[in-house]
Design an enzyme around this catalytic site. Structure first.
Site, PDB file in Angstrom:
ATOM      1  N   LYS A  53      -2.721  -2.804  -8.955  1.00  0.00           N
ATOM      2  CA  LYS A  53      -1.374  -2.583  -8.407  1.00  0.00           C
ATOM      3  C   LYS A  53      -0.606  -3.903  -8.349  1.00  0.00           C
ATOM      4  O   LYS A  53       0.563  -3.965  -8.709  1.00  0.00           O
ATOM      5  CB  LYS A  53      -1.463  -2.002  -6.990  1.00  0.00           C
ATOM      6  N   GLN A  97      -4.191   0.665   1.787  1.00  0.00           N
ATOM      7  CA  GLN A  97      -5.161   1.305   0.895  1.00  0.00           C
ATOM      8  C   GLN A  97      -6.150   2.151   1.704  1.00  0.00           C
ATOM      9  O   GLN A  97      -6.782   1.666   2.638  1.00  0.00           O
ATOM     10  CB  GLN A  97      -5.905   0.223   0.092  1.00  0.00           C
ATOM     11  N   ASP A 120       4.079   5.272  -0.430  1.00  0.00           N
ATOM     12  CA  ASP A 120       2.941   6.142  -0.764  1.00  0.00           C
ATOM     13  C   ASP A 120       3.268   7.613  -0.470  1.00  0.00           C
ATOM     14  O   ASP A 120       2.572   8.509  -0.917  1.00  0.00           O
ATOM     15  CB  ASP A 120       1.724   5.742   0.085  1.00  0.00           C
TER      16      ASP A 120
END
Ligand code: NAP
Length: 304
Positions: A53, A97, A120
Site C-alpha cells: 500500500k 490494518q 476503508d
C-alpha cells in the site's frame, strides 16, 4: 463457451494512473493527498500488505505516513493515535490494518476514525450512508473494486441477477448493497448465499453475475456456474504446491478451469480482484483530499 479473462492487474494500473493524475492536480492546488496507515504488531502478511500500500501511494503521489505501534499497545494509546491522525490536516485517509491483536477492540478503533477520513469504508456511518444511496459515502475497497471490474467489461448489470456467495462485513455484505444501488454498474437483483444456504449450486446457477467471497479453494465448481455468466472470484487461498518456489500457490474459490468453460467472463487469481483493492483505496484517499480546501482557499474564504 470459453471465458474472456478480466485483467485486474491492467485495470488496477489504469485506475492508479487516474489517481496519480488527480493527485497531481491536487498538488498544483497546494493539497498533497495523505494516507495514515496504522499497523499494530508484526504479522508478516499484514506487513507485506502495508508495504504494498505504501509503495502504491508513493507511486501515485500520495504521502503515506506509516505508524507501527508494538503488538502490546493498549487500547487508549491506539485510540490516541487515531485521534492524532483525525486532527492532522495533512492526512485525508486513515487505515488501521485489520485484524488487530486479540486484546484490542476493533470495533471501537474503527468507529473512532473520523468518517470523513474513513477511506476503508468500514465505519458504520459510511456503511449506513452507502446503503441509503449516498454517492459520497466511502465504499470498502474490495467490493468497490469488484464493481469497477464488472463495469469495465461492459456487461449490463441493470436488471441482472447477481448472486454473491459470502456475507462478510468487508466483502459480501457491502457487495450486496453496492449492486442494489440505483446507479450504473448496479441496479441488479441480488441474492446472497452463505454457509447456511441449502443447495448452493442451485443458487449460484441462477447468477448471470456470480461473485464468490468465501475463502475455500474450489468451492464453486464448473457445474455450479450458469452458462454465459460473468464470474468474479474474490477468494485468495494458499494451497500446497511442492513444484512452486515457495511451496504453495494462490488459488481462488472458483475452480478456474472448469468455470472458464461455462462463463463468458472470469477473473483469475492472482491478478483479478486483488490488485483492485489497493487501487480503490488510493482512489478513496484522493477523493477525500479533493473535498479538502487548500490553505490558500481557506485563507481566501476567511478574508472574503
Ligand atoms: P469471511 O469473513 O471468512 O467470510 C466468508 C463468508 O463465506 C461467510 O459469509 C461465510 O458464511 C461464507 N461461507 C463459508 N463457508 C461457506 C460455504 N460452505 N458455503 C457458502 N458460504 C460459505 O471471509 P472474507 O473476509 O469475506 O473473505 C473471503 C475471501 O476473500 C477470502 O479468501 C479472502 O482472502 C478473500 N479476500 C480477498 C480480498 C482481495 O483483495 N482480493 C479482500 C478481502 C478478502 P457465514 O456468514 O454463514 O459464516
Amino acid at each position: 463457451m470459453t471465458a474472456q479473462m478480466i485483467d485486474g492487474k491492467r485495470i488496477a494500473a489504469d485506475i492508479r494512473a487516474e489517481v496519480a493524475e488527480r493527485a497531481r492536480i491536487l498538488s498544483a492546488r497546494g493539497v498533497r493527498p495523505g494516507l495514515g496507515v496504522v499497523l499494530v504488531g508484526d504479522d508478516p502478511a499484514s506487513q507485506v500488505y502495508v508495504r504494498m500500500k505504501t509503495r502504491a501511494c508513493e507511486e501515485a503521489g500520495i504521502h503515506a505516513r506509516d505508524i507501527k505501534p508494538p503488538t502490546d499497545i493498549g487500547q487508549p494509546e491506539l485510540l490516541a493515535i487515531v485521534d492524532e491522525l483525525n486532527a492532522d490536516p495533512a492526512i485525508h485517509g486513515i487505515l488501521v490494518q485489520l485484524p488487530l491483536p486479540g486484546h484490542l477492540d476493533e470495533r471501537e478503533v474503527t468507529e473512532r476514525i473520523d468518517p470523513s477520513k474513513d477511506v476503508d469504508g468500514f465505519h458504520p456511518v459510511n456503511q449506513g450512508r452507502m446503503s441509503q444511496g449516498d454517492p459520497d459515502a466511502f465504499r470498502p475497497a474490495t467490493p468497490a473494486g469488484v464493481q469497477e471490474l464488472i463495469r469495465r467489461t461492459g456487461v449490463e448489470t441493470s436488471g441482472a441477477h447477481v448472486v454473491i456467495v459470502g456475507r462478510s462485513n468487508i466483502v459480501g455484505m457491502p457487495m450486496s448493497q453496492i449492486m442494489l444501488q440505483k446507479e450504473p454498474g448496479a441496479n441488479a437483483t441480488v441474492t446472497v448465499a452463505h454457509s447456511r444456504t441449502a443447495d448452493l449450486g442451485a443458487v449460484t446457477r441462477q447468477g448471470e453475475i456470480l461473485i464468490v467471497a468465501v475463502g475455500r479453494p474450489g468451492i464453486v465448481r464448473g457445474d455450479m456456474v450458469r452458462e454465459g455468466a460473468l464470474v468474479i472470484d474474490v477468494g485468495v487461498n494458499r494451497v500446497d504446491d511442492p513444484s512452486a518456489a515457495r511451496g504453495y500457490r494462490l488459488v481462488g474459490d472458483v475452480d478456474f478451469d472448469e468455470a472458464s468453460e461455462r462463463a463468458s467472463w472470469i477473473t483469475p487469481v492472482p491478478g483479478g480482484v486483488g490488485p483492485m483493492t489497493i487501487a480503490m483505496l488510493l482512489r478513496n484517499t484522493v477523493m477525500s483530499a479533493e473535498r479538502t480546501p487548500s490553505a490558500a482557499e481557506v485563507g481566501a474564504a476567511a478574508s472574503g
